[in-house]
Write a protein that holds these residues in place. Sequence first.
Motif, PDB file in Angstrom:
ATOM      1  N   MET A 100       0.249  18.620  -4.601  1.00  0.00           N
ATOM      2  CA  MET A 100      -0.360  19.380  -5.692  1.00  0.00           C
ATOM      3  C   MET A 100      -1.476  20.291  -5.169  1.00  0.00           C
ATOM      4  N   ALA A 101      -2.216  19.837  -4.153  1.00  0.00           N
ATOM      5  CA  ALA A 101      -3.322  20.622  -3.604  1.00  0.00           C
ATOM      6  C   ALA A 101      -2.823  21.891  -2.912  1.00  0.00           C
ATOM      7  N   ARG A 102      -1.533  21.962  -2.601  1.00  0.00           N
ATOM      8  CA  ARG A 102      -0.968  23.167  -1.979  1.00  0.00           C
ATOM      9  C   ARG A 102      -0.710  24.273  -2.997  1.00  0.00           C
ATOM     10  N   LEU A 103      -0.765  23.935  -4.283  1.00  0.00           N
ATOM     11  CA  LEU A 103      -0.521  24.937  -5.316  1.00  0.00           C
ATOM     12  C   LEU A 103      -1.697  25.892  -5.407  1.00  0.00           C
ATOM     13  N   PRO A 104      -1.428  27.176  -5.710  1.00  0.00           N
ATOM     14  CA  PRO A 104      -2.525  28.138  -5.853  1.00  0.00           C
ATOM     15  C   PRO A 104      -3.479  27.713  -6.958  1.00  0.00           C
ATOM     16  N   GLY A 105      -4.758  27.811  -6.696  1.00  0.00           N
ATOM     17  CA  GLY A 105      -5.760  27.490  -7.693  1.00  0.00           C
ATOM     18  C   GLY A 105      -6.145  26.025  -7.762  1.00  0.00           C
ATOM     19  N   LEU A 106      -5.446  25.178  -7.020  1.00  0.00           N
ATOM     20  CA  LEU A 106      -5.781  23.755  -7.010  1.00  0.00           C
ATOM     21  C   LEU A 106      -6.231  23.358  -5.609  1.00  0.00           C
ATOM     22  N   GLY A 107      -7.406  22.812  -5.535  1.00  0.00           N
ATOM     23  CA  GLY A 107      -7.872  22.241  -4.275  1.00  0.00           C
ATOM     24  C   GLY A 107      -7.656  20.746  -4.325  1.00  0.00           C
ATOM     25  N   PRO A 108      -8.093  20.015  -3.305  1.00  0.00           N
ATOM     26  CA  PRO A 108      -7.906  18.562  -3.278  1.00  0.00           C
ATOM     27  C   PRO A 108      -8.527  17.838  -4.471  1.00  0.00           C
ATOM     28  N   ARG A 109      -9.724  18.235  -4.893  1.00  0.00           N
ATOM     29  CA  ARG A 109     -10.370  17.546  -6.019  1.00  0.00           C
ATOM     30  C   ARG A 109      -9.640  17.805  -7.331  1.00  0.00           C
ATOM     31  N   SER A 110      -9.270  19.062  -7.570  1.00  0.00           N
ATOM     32  CA  SER A 110      -8.532  19.390  -8.797  1.00  0.00           C
ATOM     33  C   SER A 110      -7.176  18.706  -8.806  1.00  0.00           C
ATOM     34  N   ALA A 111      -6.517  18.660  -7.662  1.00  0.00           N
ATOM     35  CA  ALA A 111      -5.214  18.006  -7.562  1.00  0.00           C
ATOM     36  C   ALA A 111      -5.344  16.512  -7.857  1.00  0.00           C
ATOM     37  N   ARG A 112      -6.382  15.895  -7.327  1.00  0.00           N
ATOM     38  CA  ARG A 112      -6.604  14.463  -7.570  1.00  0.00           C
ATOM     39  C   ARG A 112      -6.801  14.196  -9.063  1.00  0.00           C
ATOM     40  N   ARG A 113      -7.630  15.036  -9.716  1.00  0.00           N
ATOM     41  CA  ARG A 113      -7.857  14.866 -11.157  1.00  0.00           C
ATOM     42  C   ARG A 113      -6.563  15.060 -11.942  1.00  0.00           C
ATOM     43  N   ALA A 114      -5.770  16.069 -11.572  1.00  0.00           N
ATOM     44  CA  ALA A 114      -4.510  16.339 -12.282  1.00  0.00           C
ATOM     45  C   ALA A 114      -3.538  15.177 -12.114  1.00  0.00           C
ATOM     46  N   MET A 159       0.805  -1.216   0.000  1.00  0.00           N
ATOM     47  CA  MET A 159       0.000   0.000   0.000  1.00  0.00           C
ATOM     48  C   MET A 159       0.839   1.267   0.000  1.00  0.00           C
ATOM     49  N   SER A 160       2.189   1.132  -0.016  1.00  0.00           N
ATOM     50  CA  SER A 160       3.022   2.327  -0.017  1.00  0.00           C
ATOM     51  C   SER A 160       2.816   3.122  -1.307  1.00  0.00           C
ATOM     52  N   GLY A 161       2.454   2.421  -2.405  1.00  0.00           N
ATOM     53  CA  GLY A 161       2.176   3.115  -3.662  1.00  0.00           C
ATOM     54  C   GLY A 161       1.021   4.082  -3.519  1.00  0.00           C
ATOM     55  N   ASN A 162      -0.027   3.670  -2.819  1.00  0.00           N
ATOM     56  CA  ASN A 162      -1.157   4.562  -2.580  1.00  0.00           C
ATOM     57  C   ASN A 162      -0.744   5.747  -1.720  1.00  0.00           C
ATOM     58  N   ARG A 163       0.128   5.491  -0.720  1.00  0.00           N
ATOM     59  CA  ARG A 163       0.613   6.592   0.117  1.00  0.00           C
ATOM     60  C   ARG A 163       1.400   7.593  -0.724  1.00  0.00           C
ATOM     61  N   ASP A 164       2.189   7.108  -1.680  1.00  0.00           N
ATOM     62  CA  ASP A 164       2.962   7.999  -2.553  1.00  0.00           C
ATOM     63  C   ASP A 164       2.035   8.833  -3.428  1.00  0.00           C
ATOM     64  N   ILE A 165       0.991   8.194  -3.958  1.00  0.00           N
ATOM     65  CA  ILE A 165       0.037   8.923  -4.791  1.00  0.00           C
ATOM     66  C   ILE A 165      -0.706   9.959  -3.956  1.00  0.00           C
ATOM     67  N   GLU A 166      -1.125   9.578  -2.760  1.00  0.00           N
ATOM     68  CA  GLU A 166      -1.809  10.529  -1.871  1.00  0.00           C
ATOM     69  C   GLU A 166      -0.887  11.684  -1.490  1.00  0.00           C
ATOM     70  N   ALA A 167       0.379  11.388  -1.255  1.00  0.00           N
ATOM     71  CA  ALA A 167       1.347  12.444  -0.924  1.00  0.00           C
ATOM     72  C   ALA A 167       1.492  13.414  -2.103  1.00  0.00           C
ATOM     73  N   LEU A 168       1.508  12.873  -3.335  1.00  0.00           N
ATOM     74  CA  LEU A 168       1.592  13.725  -4.520  1.00  0.00           C
ATOM     75  C   LEU A 168       0.341  14.585  -4.647  1.00  0.00           C
ATOM     76  N   ILE A 169      -0.814  13.995  -4.409  1.00  0.00           N
ATOM     77  CA  ILE A 169      -2.070  14.758  -4.465  1.00  0.00           C
ATOM     78  C   ILE A 169      -2.062  15.862  -3.411  1.00  0.00           C
ATOM     79  N   ASP A 170      -1.626  15.525  -2.193  1.00  0.00           N
ATOM     80  CA  ASP A 170      -1.559  16.538  -1.127  1.00  0.00           C
ATOM     81  C   ASP A 170      -0.611  17.677  -1.508  1.00  0.00           C
TER      82      ASP A 170
END
Length: 197
Positions: free
Chosen positions: A14-28, A1-12
């Motif tokens: 990306m969500a810190r970038l201006p204009g991207l929230g959690p949903r937009s980051a997940r889609r990106a 499950m470390s792969g999922n943790r890596d993907i979640e970390a990437l989403i988190d």
Amino acid sequence: MSGNRDIEALIDMMARLPGLGPRSARRAVLHMIRKRELLLTPLADLLHHVAATVRECETCGNLGTDRICDICQSPKRTTDEICVVEDVADLWAMERSNVFRGRYHVLGGTLSALDAIGPDDLRIPDLIARVAAEGVTEVILALNATVDGQTTAHYIADQLEGQVRLTSLAQGVPIGGELDYLDDGTISAALRARKEL
């Protein structure tokens, strides 16, 4: 499950970038993973390269890969005008207009008593030194029309009074703007800066 943790970390991240929230980051992130060879790998390589090579210009504070940015090095730029901006995004916005042909100075923020940001926390001393050393005749204060922006502009004007011509950008009704949609401060600034027809 470390792969999922890596993907979640990437989403988190990306969500810190201006204009991207959690949903937009997940889609990106999902889109980049699906297009791994076309997007994800080149983006990762480019991010690594930019992180290793981009730096602030030693003269004005713009971003580039050399000690001195392309604008400061350009012989086509006039050396007697400096446009003072709050951050690099403002410099880039001015450049997009393709009107100003002088040089810039990026402060790196504005004065703020609440955040304990004083003149020495910004590049204000560097600006004052540049004006004296480079034979500057005009300083254009292109700071945001906020309380902190105007406080910073007044401080700089006080420091440079009598040394150079000090100007600021006009404020007021934007081209194509309708009065009904403007805030009171914009209308007030436009009325004060009115001109003869």
